[in-house]
Write an enzyme that holds these catalytic residues in place. Structure first.
Site, mmCIF file in Angstrom:
data_model
loop_
_atom_site.group_PDB
_atom_site.id
_atom_site.type_symbol
_atom_site.label_atom_id
_atom_site.label_comp_id
_atom_site.label_asym_id
_atom_site.label_seq_id
_atom_site.Cartn_x
_atom_site.Cartn_y
_atom_site.Cartn_z
ATOM 1 N N PRO A 1 0.995 -1.213 0.000
ATOM 2 C CA PRO A 1 0.013 0.150 -0.071
ATOM 3 C C PRO A 1 0.853 1.284 0.040
ATOM 4 O O PRO A 1 1.916 1.206 0.219
ATOM 5 C CB PRO A 1 -0.967 -0.166 1.323
ATOM 6 C CG PRO A 1 -0.709 -1.720 1.922
ATOM 7 C CD PRO A 1 0.739 -2.003 1.323
ATOM 8 N N VAL B 1 4.188 3.049 2.818
ATOM 9 C CA VAL B 1 5.035 1.801 3.635
ATOM 10 C C VAL B 1 6.376 2.010 3.254
ATOM 11 O O VAL B 1 7.347 1.321 3.926
ATOM 12 C CB VAL B 1 4.565 0.550 3.238
ATOM 13 C CG1 VAL B 1 3.083 0.459 3.469
ATOM 14 C CG2 VAL B 1 4.853 -0.130 1.801
ATOM 15 N N SER C 1 -12.158 -15.478 5.448
ATOM 16 C CA SER C 1 -11.603 -15.900 6.638
ATOM 17 C C SER C 1 -12.714 -15.755 7.689
ATOM 18 O O SER C 1 -12.110 -15.873 8.929
ATOM 19 C CB SER C 1 -10.632 -15.038 6.814
ATOM 20 O OG SER C 1 -10.916 -13.763 6.967
ATOM 21 N N LYS D 1 -3.745 -9.764 11.926
ATOM 22 C CA LYS D 1 -4.853 -10.391 12.523
ATOM 23 C C LYS D 1 -4.266 -10.553 14.136
ATOM 24 O O LYS D 1 -5.284 -10.163 14.927
ATOM 25 C CB LYS D 1 -5.450 -11.324 11.955
ATOM 26 C CG LYS D 1 -6.128 -11.175 10.674
ATOM 27 C CD LYS D 1 -6.717 -12.529 10.100
ATOM 28 C CE LYS D 1 -7.231 -12.228 8.619
ATOM 29 N NZ LYS D 1 -7.802 -13.424 7.810
#
Length: 774
Positions: free
Chosen positions: A355, A358, A677, A720
């Site tokens: 993205p 970064v 997910s 996550k």
């Protein structure tokens, strides 16, 4: 003879003058017979015939002393002057030939045969007209006697005969020459003769200008200075042009021979130099050849920098400039290690994907700094023209090499670190496909002889270390993607962002805002709150803007004298930048029935996702809300089908779907949610709601399921896990196939979470439901 073409008219002989058709002229008439002729004309229809005398001195000419060809004219105005002469305004109408002289006592009268212009207006005539106009324009520029407005009026004339007449009327010619033009009735012949005259006049005027015979005696001081300067320039050009070019040729030859270009390229450069020497400076191709020789001389052909093959030093520089990004650093160090052993490795082609913000571009610059190479960057965003990559052919006006060759010239060596930024933003149109042109550049087997349309000779790019950047791989064509080594930069964790802010962003902003460390301090808890509650991004650009805002407010307080030192903590952060803009998910305060906590991956990192299930009496209808994508809807259908197939094992009424409506909701309905997910989270919430068993409050989960209950792997486990740690979750249930990704999670997060790898939904329920022993 046709009566329409023959007329009997009074004759006005002209001395030293000639009137063309369409020409308007003032005449002063003083001879008695001429005055009588004019008075007769004014009594009749105002038409008179004008013809020039062969000898100016003759006072009373006879028929033999007047030219046969003249002009039928109209007297528009007549004015008697005090000295006895008459001034008349005449307008030429048409050519005419005198066929008979009638000598009256008062004035001369003639029988005239009117003449029409001969010849049609074809392509040849148009070409002649265009040539005549061009020559006349050049004549005006040299002569300075004719105003530019005259040229503008002449350019509007469409009839070829009239064009020739008007131009002739403005030329400083002898009467005999003007009369000759008047006598040419064939239009093409008249234009040809006029062009010949214009050429001759131009040569005469050019010589007059060079010699300086037409300098005015009375000249103002500024005009005189200007004229002398221009004359000096002209003299210098005439005397020094040849010597100047000779000196330039000699200088270019020395530069070619002293350059580092190969022998084959040097032969081509010297051959082009010989062509340039023989070619006149005014030639358009001369400038093209000169530009081409300059490019050949200025391009690096063999010059290269020596790599600093010190692995420890390079690793130290990369770690100083960038925190995290271990995979990229490792790949660069591997390259240098192999280079040190073989000293012949071709440059790798790395593609940094991630993205915005970064640090892809700054990382490439740090790599160049670490290995001691020159750095050059070109942006490919919005490039649609193949010539931007391969260059233009030299046949085009304004031709120049492509961006690759321009970048190599800027780098000055044949082994720079070359960054191709935004490679995924290229497009194509009727001007070609630039991504296809890059195939040769980024193929290690081909780029040792890259062909640019402008340079035309093969150029070696094999020693260049190419680094490309992209935000997404989806828009990069397959063949181009196949030539690159993909390194994904998913984004920074909270821990990494805090570290980057402390070691890089805050010192940089303090310097930019003129603040000392003793004047401004941003505590670590404030940085963490800034990351969590005021920015939501993968990179650190937004955080840097927030830090810059804090520095500005601190600068204002220091300058105004409100404070001598500004310290910002988590408590007073809101006083400087307002209320938090974002919130992050928190673990449940107590065990809940029908509610499970999932872990989601977003472009700004990870986040928690609460999934709720409500049961109402009905006929088995499944309701899905929360702006879910197709993948999550299918996950919910699969979870429901699996629960129905295993209802007895889960202590659930097998007929529940006949008398119960099931509503599955994911809060924050305004935010689109999709991704493979959430399967095990939805299934756990369903079993909890249908069986009445609560879900443990400290458990977060991620994974997709099949109709047989198998748990499938997911992506973004690192992000996550960070969101779970941030939300206060202690246990993470994850697919067994993702065990390899645990090593990517920072040690500080890994040590505070319990990871439970599972391969079947039964294992998920065993760990997620309170009091479940199955």
């Amino acid at each position: 003879m046709d009566e329409k073409t023959t007329r009997i008219l009074p004759l006005l002989p002209l001395r030293g003058l000639l009137v063309y058709p369409t020409m308007v002229l003032h005449l002063d008439v003083g001879r008695e017979k001429s005055v009588q002729a004019l008075e007769q004309v004014m009594l009749d229809d105002q038409h008179i015939f004008l013809s020039t005398q062969k000898e100016v001195a003759v006072e009373d000419p006879s028929g033999e002393q007047i030219y046969e060809i003249g002009t039928l004219s109209k007297v528009n105005q007549m004015l008697k002057l005090p000295n006895g002469t008459i001034r008349v305004l005449v307008e030429g109408i048409q050519r005419g030939k005198i066929t008979q002289f009638i000598d009256r006592e008062e004035y001369l009268e003639v029988e005239v045969e009117l003449m029409e212009d001969q010849g049609e207006k074809d392509l040849e005539t148009q070409a002649l007209m265009r040539t005549a106009l061009q020559q006349f324009e050049q004549y005006i520029n040299l002569s300075k006697k004719v105003t530019p407005e005259t040229l503008a009026s002449v350019q509007d004339i469409e009839e070829p005969g009239r064009l020739a007449d008007v131009i002739s009327s403005h030329l400083s010619l002898k009467i005999k020459e003007k009369q000759h033009i008047l006598e040419i009735n064939q239009v093409k012949d008249r234009l040809n003769h006029l062009i010949s005259i214009l050429n001759n006049e131009k040569e005469v005027l050019g010589l007059e200008k060079k010699i300086g015979q037409r300098v005015k005696k009375a000249m103002e001081k500024t005009q005189k200075e200007y004229y002398l300067r221009e004359q000096m320039k002209a003299i210098q050009k005439e005397l020094g042009d040849k010597e100047g070019k000779t000196g330039e040729i000699s200088s270019l030859r020395d530069r070619i021979e002293e350059s580092d270009m190969p022998e084959t390229i040097m032969e081509i450069a010297l051959k082009e130099l010989d062509r340039y020497e023989k070619m006149p400076g005014s030639s358009a191709e001369s400038a093209v050849i000169r530009n081409y020789i300059d490019w050949l001389i200025n391009l690096p052909w063999t010059k290269e920098t020596k790599d600093h093959l010190d692995i420890k030093r390079t690793e130290k520089i990369l770690n100083e400039d960038h925190y995290g990004l271990e995979k990229v650093k490792e790949r660069v160090l591997e390259y240098l290690a192999v280079q040190q052993l073989t000293n012949s490795l071709k440059g790798p082609i790395l593609c940094l994907v991630g993205p915005p913000g970064v640090g892809k571009t700054s990382l490439a610059r740090s790599i160049a700094k670490a290995i001691g190479r020159n750095f050059v960057r070109i942006s490919l965003g919005g490039v649609r023209d193949e010539a931007e990559i391969r260059g233009h052919r030299r046949t085009y006006v304004g031709a120049m090499p492509g961006r690759l060759i321009q970048g190599m010239k800027k780098a000055g060596t044949i082994n720079p670190v070359f960054l191709l930024d935004e490679i995924d933003k290229m497009s194509n149109d009727f001007r070609g496909d630039p991504s296809s042109a890059l195939l040769e550049v980024l193929d290690p087997e081909q780029n040792n002889s890259f062909s640019d349309h402008f340079i035309e000779e093969p150029y070696d790019l094999s020693k260049v270390m190419f680094i490309t950047t992209a935000n997404s791989l989806a828009t990069i064509p397959g063949p181009l993607l196949d030539r690159m080594e993909i390194i994904s930069i998913a984004g920074y964790t909270e821990v990494e962002k805090v570290h980057i802010a402390k070691n890089h962003l805050i010192p940089k902003q303090l310097k930019d805002h003129g603040l000392a460390k003793s004047q401004f301090q941003l505590k670590e808890d404030a940085i963490l709150k800034l990351v969590r509650n005021y920015t939501r991004e993968a990179g650190v650009r937004s955080m840097e803007r927030q830090i810059a805002g804090l520095c500005r407010k601190a600068a204002k307080q220091l300058v105004s004298g409100e404070k001598k030192r500004v310290t910002i903590t988590a408590r007073n952060l809101e006083d400087y930048i307002g209320k938090p803009r974002f919130r992050y998910g928190q673990a449940e305060m107590e065990d809940q029935v029908g509610a499970a906590t999932g872990l989601a991956y977003t472009t700004a990192g990870g986040d928690t996702l609460s999934i709720e299930v409500a049961l109402t009496p009905g006929k088995g209808k499944l309701i899905l809300t929360g702006k879910l994508g197709d993948v999550m809807k299918e996950s919910a259908q699969a979870a429901l089908s699996y629960v129905r197939s295993r209802a007895k094992e889960f202590d659930i009424d097998p007929d529940f779907y006949e008398k119960t409506d099931i509503h599955i909701h994911v809060p924050e309905g305004a935010t689109p949610k999709d991704g493979p997910s959430a399967g095990i989270t939805i299934a756990t919430a369903l079993v909890s709601a249908l069986s009445g068993k609560p879900v443990r409050k400290d458990v977060g989960m991620t994974g997709e399921i099949t109709l047989r209950g198998r748990v499938l792997p997911i992506g973004g486990l690192k992000e996550k896990s960070l969101s779970a740690h941030r939300a206060g979750i202690q246990t993470v249930i994850m697919p067994k196939e993702n065990e390899k990704d645990i090593d990517d999670i920072p040690e500080s997060v890994r040590s505070s979470l319990a990871f439970i790898p599972v391969s079947h939904l039964d294992e998920v329920l065993k760990h997620a439901l309170v009091g479940d022993s199955k």
